[in-house]
Design an enzyme around this catalytic site. Sequence first.
Site, PDB file in Angstrom:
ATOM      1  N   ASP A 426       0.863  -1.181   0.000  1.00 29.58           N
ATOM      2  CA  ASP A 426       0.000   0.000   0.000  1.00 29.58           C
ATOM      3  C   ASP A 426       0.905   1.238   0.000  1.00 29.58           C
ATOM      4  OD1 ASP A 426      -2.283   1.658   0.376  1.00 29.58           O
ATOM      5  OD2 ASP A 426      -1.915   1.661   2.526  1.00 29.58           O
ATOM      6  N   ASP A 856      -1.607  -0.859   6.000  1.00 27.96           N
ATOM      7  CA  ASP A 856      -1.912  -0.385   7.351  1.00 27.96           C
ATOM      8  C   ASP A 856      -3.391  -0.133   7.582  1.00 27.96           C
ATOM      9  OD1 ASP A 856      -1.766   3.193   7.405  1.00 27.96           O
ATOM     10  OD2 ASP A 856      -2.051   1.910   5.670  1.00 27.96           O
ATOM     11  N   ASP A 860      -6.726  -2.735   3.224  1.00 22.88           N
ATOM     12  CA  ASP A 860      -5.634  -3.637   2.847  1.00 22.88           C
ATOM     13  C   ASP A 860      -5.840  -5.057   3.359  1.00 22.88           C
ATOM     14  OD1 ASP A 860      -4.161  -1.468   1.694  1.00 22.88           O
ATOM     15  OD2 ASP A 860      -3.569  -0.855   3.709  1.00 22.88           O
TER      16      ASP A 860
END
Length: 1186
Positions: A426, A856, A860
Amino acid sequence: MAGGRRRKLHFSKIYSFKCGKASFKEDHSQIGGPGFSRVVHCNEPECFEAEIHNYTDNSVRSTKYTLATFLPKSLFEQFRRVANFYFLVSGVLAFTPLAPYSAVSAIAPLILVVGATMVKEGIEDWRRKRQDIEINNRKVKAHQQNGVFNYTEWKNLRVGDIVKVEKDEFFPADLLLLSSSYEDAVCYVETMNLDGETNLKLKQALEVTSGLHEDTDFRDFKAIVKCEDPNANLYSFVGSMDFEEQQYPLSPQQLLLRDSKLRNTDHIYGAVIFTGHDTKVIQNSTEPPSKRSKIERKMDKIIYLLFFILFVMAFVGSIFFGVYTKEDLHNGKMKRWYLRPDNSTIYFDPKRAPAAAVYHFLTAVMLYSYFIPISLYVSIEIVKVLQSIFINQDVHMYYEEADKPAHARTSNLNEELGQVDTILSDKTGTLTCNSMEFVKCSIAGTAYGRGVTEVERAIGRRKGSPLANGKGNGDDQFEQSADPKPSIKGFNFSDERIMNAHWVKEPRADVIQKFFRLLALCHTAIPEVDEETGKVSYEAESPDEAAFVIAAREIGFEFYKRTQTSISLHELDPVTGQKVERVYQLLNVLEFNSSRKRMSVIVRSEEGKLLLLCKGADSVMFERLSNSGLDFEENTVDHVHEYADAGLRTLILAYRELEEDEYRKFNEKFNEAKNLVSAERDSLIEEVMETVEKDLILLGATAVEDKLQNGVPDCIDKLAQAGIKIWVLTGDKMETAINIGFACSLLRQGMKQIIITLEAPDIQALEKAGGKTELRKITEGIALLRNSSGSSEAFALIIDGKSLAYALEDDVKDMFLQLALSCASVICCRSSPKQKALVTRLVKAGTGKTTLAIGDGANDVGMLQEADIGVGISGVEGMQAVMSSDIAIAQFRYLERLLLVHGHWCYRRISTMICYFFYKNIVFGFSLFLYETHTSFSAQPAYNDWFLSLFNVFFTSLPVIALGVFDQDVSARFCLKFPMLYQEGVQNMLFSWRRILGWMFNGFISAIIIFFLCTNALETQAFNNDGKVVGFEILGATMYTCIVWVVNLQMALAISYFTLIQHVFIWGSVAIWYLFLLAYGALSPTLSTTAYQVFIEALAPAPSFWLVTIFVMISALIPYFSFSAIQMRFFPMYHGMIQWIRHEGRTDDIEYCNMVRQRSLRPTTVGHTARLAAKSRRVQDGNHSR
């Protein structure tokens, strides 16, 4: 006062979307039908009608077992493993006459191994139980009776209870909001634990219950709620409330979800709707996918191979045994007379030789069971748990600022950390900090802000310009200190033309004043004034909004007070230079949403002017400017593009003055639309707002930076040198993602970019062509790569979410993967959470190699669960990613040490450990086969029963555990200095079939050497001074002694890094064998059987025993030692080369080390080291061309 202090703010009167009346839409007609049958009697949880529903209580359980199910479920888990099941069957057969050993000696090791694993399972489950106890015993105020609220534990709450939740407390169940400390019953909720979003959500109770201000108001409160049944949808809620003989519709606006937190609100009152496992957050919690490492899956195949060898040996032996048995009695002559074939049991009856062969097969299957390492699974589990403890305790992965160490949440995947081929990351909050800082701004066509962003530094490096002489967006040159740490969170702005009240001297001071005044007024933040220091802090819905309010405060426009209808500022008076208090009447808030992409407020100044203040994205703001408000549009557009290129997030600021009549008409329509009870309410509100957000006058633009986390570029550089491919999957727009790519050195100058994006015309064409446009772009990219094959050019693939949707379709995805794998870096922009998970699945399935996903946020989670390894960043965006991950770290940069050091070590240790386990069991098991061959396949064990049982458990188990925990082929410093070492795991060089079969072959060779040297050395001569020859008990004890020595010394040769513990375990295991031989031999003959006094009376006094042991020991180790020496000297693996560097003392020889390191740099590598190498190649190519 029972109810506490009231906050008299009527946000419902100024908000547009968030506060308003719910309506009985189509969904509400289903209430009472299937899926909508829940009935809640508020404030009457004990009434007869409530109790007949028998709703679940509010306790939660995350444990795998209960006291009643632990034994059966745990035993089932253990005997699902084929090896354990095999030993169980062998143990049962040991109670029959077929057994070549005693039943107790067969069952005891199995009980020990299975028991140890069950104890480990029990301890892990008890930890989960303690977490459950802690959560269930949290306390909240609940209504008892007569308007009295007392603290009660969460687990005791029942459906229908009325609870009072105070500021910064978590909601104990799914609650229906009844009222709050605000007059109009709104409250702010933080849902970080649910969806990872840090911005606050506004909730509002029904108007009919908003007057329940005090505890005592609930003395006689009664209501019935009818709503949907428990489900996992976080964003929907359909229900109705019957109150005072009226029915009111309920919406998600009134539902407060368990595990979200009350913020910026003193307290709320709520009725419990869903409890325990019925709550939406628990309904959303899925069992994490069962992940097994590739090594563990391969280990199962090796065990099946050993089973095959075992059955082949037993089958061959039984055939020979049948033939020998049949020939024992021929024409009345007895060949093996000592077996008395003329008067034997069925096991040796020549007349029933086929049946005897079948029985022998079963006996042999039990005897050769020592081929299978019974303690392998439990030893690996012990080692992995200890490895996880070392990961957790690594001080180099401890983030002191947040007090967060690394946390291996599962120990199953330790060795997988050393085999990662592709990292899918990410961006926001993972590569960047998700902490916005106000860095630059453009006001009246002039750029302000001297700061240099990470992206600008990267651009400077790309262009080869020194940072010290870089230019800001102003006219003057400046000097940038190395990564200065801002003293004020959210504010990293520096420009002497504006700071310290110098803005009043600027040519367009009037525009600057309006610009920062707009930042101080156009928001939904709430100020909190510290009564002791007088400092003002802000609670904002998003980090961006907080940064704007802080920036305005620092420039001289301090927002310090909000009431129901006003916003108060401390402003700098340009004339007097003094701070003055100005109060603006707040009339309306026209909120931001993803379709509007802007936010406005309407205020009345002290002079009576009606002002509309607006901020929004450039894509929607420039088209709303009036012709007279375009004075500096061109400069502002240029600055916005510069800011975007620098990786900054931009917003356009504009305003207009409203006429009284115009505002009056707007406000009437606005209130009318807000109070509508229909499905079109939101769209009508938007239409009304469109009428007033026009003819704006441009003020300028803001630019905030989401900074790269510390160490990200260096970490990516090391990972790239290790040969790991890095993909970035982000929801951000393409320009921002590309700029972050340059900042991280995932992209570099000279790298050819293959950009696949679908703008509006392309999308229309695509729909007409049925997807051929996308296919053509991918095909062109593959052709481009093929044409450049053999050259040193590097390619980057950049694709947006709309293109990705087509690229992931079944008929295109293989071509897309082929293109992506050929590129040095891949960036997927505007990716949805589902697309992230699908890309991860595609890479994992398409390459067959290990993938690691790191993120995080809640968006995700799918990606983390889909990847072989999910790494959660315990950062700003909540804990959902961490809770779904296999390993949690606090910063992206710790990934470098996690993979290159711990990953490599764990992979090497587990690989060597498993190979060694099979080696030692083959040495032991094949010696049994050789001895049986020597004894005409009579199924006579070479060793005493307890020698057989304790070989794996006591005499050879501890050294291998020490190897799995402590061994290091290369130190941590060298793992990081030579990242290419990591490729040994990616290419699986240490656990390839060639290496496994090599260790197995070494085991067969050692067994052959031990058996034939022992039998030939001992059988043909006198063993002691009395002239006695050896019996099978002496031969067996001597062979066993040689095996204990050989397998432990083999361990010593395999170890690269000795510690005191390894010395103690290796030499201690040998010592334990001799002590056991003494102690066991001292027992009565009924217990010690063939081992009775064998060491004291036979072995120890005989010099030949000691000579044979030494001679056999050396002979059996020579093949491995010779192979290792030749390989190390002439064909060293990469770790061998690094060991030579250390051994020869050339660790400080920069030229030699660089020569070794060059193997890790390829033209297709990303990272700043590869960037410098590419630059030097371009310079050399330029020199050659001249």
